[in-house]
Design an enzyme around this catalytic site. Structure first.
Site, PDB file in Angstrom:
ATOM      1  N   ARG A   1      -1.650  16.777   7.511  1.00  0.00           N
ATOM      2  CA  ARG A   1      -0.300  16.981   6.938  1.00  0.00           C
ATOM      3  C   ARG A   1       0.784  16.570   7.938  1.00  0.00           C
ATOM      4  O   ARG A   1       1.411  15.531   7.789  1.00  0.00           O
ATOM      5  CB  ARG A   1      -0.131  18.449   6.505  1.00  0.00           C
ATOM      6  CG  ARG A   1       0.978  18.691   5.485  1.00  0.00           C
ATOM      7  CD  ARG A   1       2.378  18.729   6.059  1.00  0.00           C
ATOM      8  NE  ARG A   1       2.541  19.637   7.155  1.00  0.00           N
ATOM      9  CZ  ARG A   1       3.609  19.692   7.965  1.00  0.00           C
ATOM     10  NH1 ARG A   1       4.623  18.880   7.780  1.00  0.00           N
ATOM     11  NH2 ARG A   1       3.669  20.554   8.951  1.00  0.00           N
ATOM     12  N   ASP A   2       0.977  17.360   8.972  1.00  0.00           N
ATOM     13  CA  ASP A   2       2.011  17.069   9.962  1.00  0.00           C
ATOM     14  C   ASP A   2       1.775  15.717  10.623  1.00  0.00           C
ATOM     15  O   ASP A   2       2.698  14.949  10.862  1.00  0.00           O
ATOM     16  CB  ASP A   2       2.032  18.185  11.019  1.00  0.00           C
ATOM     17  CG  ASP A   2       3.255  18.119  11.924  1.00  0.00           C
ATOM     18  OD1 ASP A   2       3.291  18.881  12.916  1.00  0.00           O
ATOM     19  OD2 ASP A   2       4.163  17.318  11.657  1.00  0.00           O
TER      20      ASP A   2
ATOM     21  N   HIS B   1       2.769  25.546  18.394  1.00  0.00           N
ATOM     22  CA  HIS B   1       2.657  24.209  17.796  1.00  0.00           C
ATOM     23  C   HIS B   1       3.396  23.269  18.729  1.00  0.00           C
ATOM     24  O   HIS B   1       4.597  23.067  18.598  1.00  0.00           O
ATOM     25  CB  HIS B   1       3.298  24.266  16.403  1.00  0.00           C
ATOM     26  CG  HIS B   1       3.213  22.999  15.625  1.00  0.00           C
ATOM     27  ND1 HIS B   1       2.439  22.894  14.494  1.00  0.00           N
ATOM     28  CD2 HIS B   1       3.801  21.790  15.785  1.00  0.00           C
ATOM     29  CE1 HIS B   1       2.563  21.672  13.992  1.00  0.00           C
ATOM     30  NE2 HIS B   1       3.388  20.987  14.748  1.00  0.00           N
TER      31      HIS B   1
ATOM     32  N   HIS C   1       4.363  19.832  20.758  1.00  0.00           N
ATOM     33  CA  HIS C   1       4.369  18.381  20.707  1.00  0.00           C
ATOM     34  C   HIS C   1       4.258  17.846  22.121  1.00  0.00           C
ATOM     35  O   HIS C   1       4.747  18.458  23.075  1.00  0.00           O
ATOM     36  CB  HIS C   1       5.634  17.865  20.008  1.00  0.00           C
ATOM     37  CG  HIS C   1       5.494  17.907  18.516  1.00  0.00           C
ATOM     38  ND1 HIS C   1       6.288  17.183  17.668  1.00  0.00           N
ATOM     39  CD2 HIS C   1       4.628  18.587  17.714  1.00  0.00           C
ATOM     40  CE1 HIS C   1       5.927  17.405  16.404  1.00  0.00           C
ATOM     41  NE2 HIS C   1       4.934  18.257  16.417  1.00  0.00           N
TER      42      HIS C   1
ATOM     43  N   CYS D   1       6.917  10.849  17.015  1.00  0.00           N
ATOM     44  CA  CYS D   1       8.088  11.724  17.042  1.00  0.00           C
ATOM     45  C   CYS D   1       9.239  10.964  16.403  1.00  0.00           C
ATOM     46  O   CYS D   1       9.654   9.929  16.930  1.00  0.00           O
ATOM     47  CB  CYS D   1       8.431  12.110  18.478  1.00  0.00           C
ATOM     48  SG  CYS D   1       9.905  13.148  18.575  1.00  0.00           S
TER      49      CYS D   1
ATOM     50  N   ASN E   1       2.504  15.261  17.893  1.00  0.00           N
ATOM     51  CA  ASN E   1       1.536  16.355  17.999  1.00  0.00           C
ATOM     52  C   ASN E   1       0.574  16.191  19.174  1.00  0.00           C
ATOM     53  O   ASN E   1       0.188  15.083  19.516  1.00  0.00           O
ATOM     54  CB  ASN E   1       0.678  16.408  16.731  1.00  0.00           C
ATOM     55  CG  ASN E   1       1.442  16.956  15.552  1.00  0.00           C
ATOM     56  OD1 ASN E   1       1.926  18.086  15.567  1.00  0.00           O
ATOM     57  ND2 ASN E   1       1.585  16.147  14.509  1.00  0.00           N
TER      58      ASN E   1
END
Lengths: 316, 337
Positions: free
Chosen positions: A31-32, A223, A225, A256, A265
């Site tokens: 998803r992300d 979460h 990055h 990003c 991520n």
């Protein structure tokens, strides 16, 4: 005079902390990760990626997002994806649901867990979902209350937890306020996102210290990055503070949008390598995650962002 | 502030990880952040910039002498206190460092900055001093196989060779830095015992090296194996004489450096733009990028004296010259905003 940040961080060092014995990885690649890839990925490829990930031991795989395809074309096939995947027993497949409509569509498509996305930055909230933080909370309240009636667990995200591309510095107290609101509304877990990857162990520590006054550590996730290469030390800091849930993306999928060409991520492979090296259990088979990463990178015609995968000679 | 220091209990733990995939990873469970009572984050960290030597040595393209000199000169004004300039090893073995004398004589030395050079033997030491070196470095390995394959002798034999260098350096008043390679794993032997690392580090320290840099040569280490190794070494060598030299081949460098800082280490080796690949994992990265280390340290409020933007300028320069992309994520992210 000891620098304030060093002095605060030293509290962590001096009082000591046990690392968790087990860390739950929340895989957000499908998803992300894919949401931030330029190429539209065919539905069949998404399904195969999720199926491969389902066989790795991962407990949570964020499958798709029930957001309007007008805004996020990559997720237009959300219903087909959710219906097409082979659900492994004991694996959760949460999906994003920005509003009640999205929630209802998700449930109709078979979703058994959902997630809502708040922000610690007003400007980011307005630019990203076109409303203030408070307005977004009202929307989420509808989703959460409806989910409660149907006994569907809801995960809450707080973005810009360590910095905002528009506002810059974000006060830890604001992150705590938003996290608390989501938790009190009924989210079972709050994932704190360093959306632009600017955080360091110093800012991670300060933010978590603040948030943990309002939300228990065992209901928190990080979460991170890796845009500035800080994700793993930030995760390490979070573990030292008692967090035991970590979001990551296979092959470090997803760039990003605020630093073109940069990574987004943190890679699941690199996180697993670190955790296993520390003797922390995850239940995940790293080799199988690397295979899934190979598959999706081949499909996307791109190189992996995972250093572990690269080191094992898995570049294209 | 009253520091409440709780001694941390270490309980023996089973290590049932079963990760056949990564034979080199440590399965030691590390409780309590690997911290010994009384150790706190340093206020200041000394960065030892190894880009011009360790970095360029592992680059495929032979870099023109003027480019090397310009790189060192740019680094010299970025606030870095130590810049490893070159290596007085035979050009037959390391062609990249064949211009060692010209580089040493050509650089603009900044006051307050050290420019150590590698000296694998007495001949190299003498050539280095003649060329103006005022600090040198010697290299030992914690792995017997690596020592044999790399410099064609056992670890003990290599330490004996360095005896001559140490004597000459003492007489000349030249400080010597010691490196230990393969401290967290060896490309040939696999796992390396922390006690072996401690033994080699202690030998170098006893011989007279003022600082021992512990190198994760193939970047396989994790916070688990780093803490284990540092525990063993710091029993033999005072922690303020130790440095860590982490490779980022598996993305673990910054996490490993953080743990090392928490254990009292205050000297970190790194390479501008993350120069230098890994000869043991083709295509993979090697040295950790100085920019990324400095970003983390400054974020922690730790002083380094380094101006990050000047450092990034130097990184951009050498990457343009080498026609390659930077390995620094901070550089990649910053120039795109």
């Amino acid at each position: 005079m000891l620098n304030a940040t060093v002095s605060e961080f030293n509290m962590l060092t001096i009082t000591g902390h046990e690392y968790p014995e087990f860390v739950k990885i929340v895989e957000v690649g499908p998803r992300d990760g894919l949401q931030n890839e330029k190429e539209i990925v065919p539905t069949g490829v998404k399904i195969q990626l999720i199926d491969m990930l389902s066989g790795t031991g991962l407990h949570v795989i964020e499958a798709t997002s029930f957001v309007s395809s007008k805004w996020v074309p990559q997720m237009a096939d959300h219903t087909e994806v959710l219906r097409g995947i082979q659900r492994a027993p004991h694996v959760q497949y949460p999906v994003l649901t920005p509003n009640l409509q999205g929630f209802q569509d998700a449930v109709a498509a078979g979703a058994t867990e959902v997630a809502v996305f708040g922000s610690a930055s007003e400007t980011f909230s307005k630019k990203n979902i076109n409303c203030s933080i408070d307005e977004s909370m009202l929307r989420f309240e509808e989703v959460i209350n409806t989910a409660k009636e149907q006994q569907i667990p809801v995960r809450g995200y707080v973005s810009c937890a360590l910095g905002c591309p528009h506002e810059g510095h974000i006060e830890p107290s604001k992150v705590a306020e938003v996290a608390k609101k989501l938790y009190e509304m009924g989210c079972y877990e709050i994932s704190l996102g360093d959306t632009i990857g600017v955080g360091t162990p110093g800012s991670m520590f300060k933010m978590l210290q603040c948030v943990m006054k309002e939300v228990p550590a065992d209901a928190l996730a990080v979460h991170c990055h890796d845009t500035y290469g800080q994700a793993l030390p930030n995760i390490l800091t979070a573990l030292q503070m008692g967090v035991c849930v970590v979001d990551s993306a296979v092959a470090g999928l997803g760039g990003c949008p605020y630093a073109q060409g940069s990574s987004g991520n943190v890679s699941t492979e690199d996180v697993l390598y670190m955790l296993h090296g520390m003797g922390i259990e995850t239940g995940v088979n790293l080799a199988k995650v690397v295979e899934a990463g190979d598959f999706i990178c081949n499909a996307l015609c791109r190189k992996t962002n995972s250093k572990v995968a690269k080191a094992r000679g898995r570049t294209l | 502030m009253a520091a409440v220091i709780r001694l941390v209990n270490r309980s023996p733990l089973s290590s049932a990880m079963g990760q056949q995939y990564l034979a080199l990873s440590s399965t030691a469970k590390v409780q309590a952040a690997g911290v010994r009572a009384g150790q706190a984050l340093p206020e200041k960290v000394k960065i030892v910039e190894v880009g011009p030597r360790d970095g360029l040595q592992n680059e495929k393209t032979i870099v023109p002498t003027e480019t090397k000199i310009h790189l060192i000169d740019m680094l010299s004004v970025s606030g870095l206190p130590v810049i490893e300039a070159t290596s007085f090893v035979s050009p037959k073995w390391v062609p990249q460092m064949a211009d060692q004398v010209e580089v040493m004589k050509g650089i603009c030395r900044q006051p307050g900055v050290s420019y150590p050079v590698l000296t694998p033997n007495l001949k190299g030491f003498q050539a280095a001093v003649k060329a103006g070196a005022s600090e040198v470095a010697i290299f030992g390995a914690a792995s017997e196989l690596f020592s044999k394959k790399n410099i064609n002798c056992s670890v003990d034999e290599s330490l004996q060779r360095f005896d001559e260098v140490m004597k000459a350096a003492k007489e000349a008043g030249v400080p010597v830095r010691g490196y230990v390679s393969c401290v967290l794993g060896c490309p040939y032997e696999g796992k390396v015992a922390p006690e072996k690392v401690a033994h080699v580090a202690k030998s170098l320290y006893s011989m007279g090296c003022y600082e021992i840099s512990l190198g994760d040569t193939i970047g396989v280490g994790t916070p688990g194996s780093m803490s284990e190794m540092l525990e063993a070494v710091s029993r033999e060598v005072p922690v303020n004489a130790l440095a860590v030299h982490c490779h980022d081949t598996y993305g673990q460098a910054l996490a490993n450096i953080l743990v090392a800082l928490q254990m009292g280490i205050s000297v970190v080796d790194s390479s501008v733009a993350g120069l230098g690949g890994c000869p043991y994992a083709q295509g993979a990265s090697g040295n950790v990028a100085t920019e990324d280390v400095v970003y983390m340290l400054h974020g922690l409020g730790i002083q380094t004296g380094v101006d990050l933007s000047k450092l990034m300028d130097a990184g951009a320069f050498i990457c343009r010259s080498l026609n390659r992309k930077t390995n620094s994520k901070v550089s990649q992210a910053t120039c795109k905003l």
